[in-house]
Motif scaffolding. Structure first.
Motif: not given
Ligand code: ZN
Length: 132
Positions: A30, A33, A44, A47
């Motif tokens: 990601c 994050c 993701c 997040c």
């Protein structure tokens, strides 16, 4: 080995299969994050970001769990070891362990990726470290 059905490549995992074609094991990370995600997904799960980067995995890991698969009615060339491999990066993927007698496979066994063409389909497989 049994007949292999080629993977259905999607927008989310196209990078993975391009990596396999080049003998590289690629993972999605990601961009927001840094969560490492496998199998790849559009969003993701940590997040909610839709932005991904690609990281090359070391190809080393351990057998988290495994079974010996036998076809219920057709005769296989040999037993297939289907394993959940935990990569040292922390994500897991389902694959096969080759180059080892099924009696020698155990959990936490150190394995490394090897790229093999099976039925004309190139796949990431694993073998015990040092087997090659
Ligand atoms: Zn994220």
């Amino acid at each position: 080995m049994p007949h292999v059905i080629p993977p259905t490549v999607t927008r989310d995992d196209e990078f993975f299969w391009q990596g396999v074609a080049e003998d590289r094991l690629l993972l999605a990370r990601c961009a927001r994050c840094s969560n490492l995600q496998h199998p790849p997904s559009p969003m993701c799960p940590v997040c909610g970001s839709l932005e991904w980067t690609v990281q090359e995995a070391s190809g080393r890991g351990t057998v988290h769990s495994w079974i010996v698969s036998r076809h219920p009615s057709l005769t296989d060339d040999g037993p297939r070891i289907v394993a959940l491999v935990e990569l040292e990066e922390g994500v897991r993927l389902v694959s096969n362990v080759q180059d080892v007698d099924p009696a020698q496979v155990k959990n936490d066994m150190d394995v490394e990726v090897v790229f093999r063409e099976i039925d004309g389909v190139k796949l990431p497989q694993f073998r015990p470290v040092g087997a090659g």
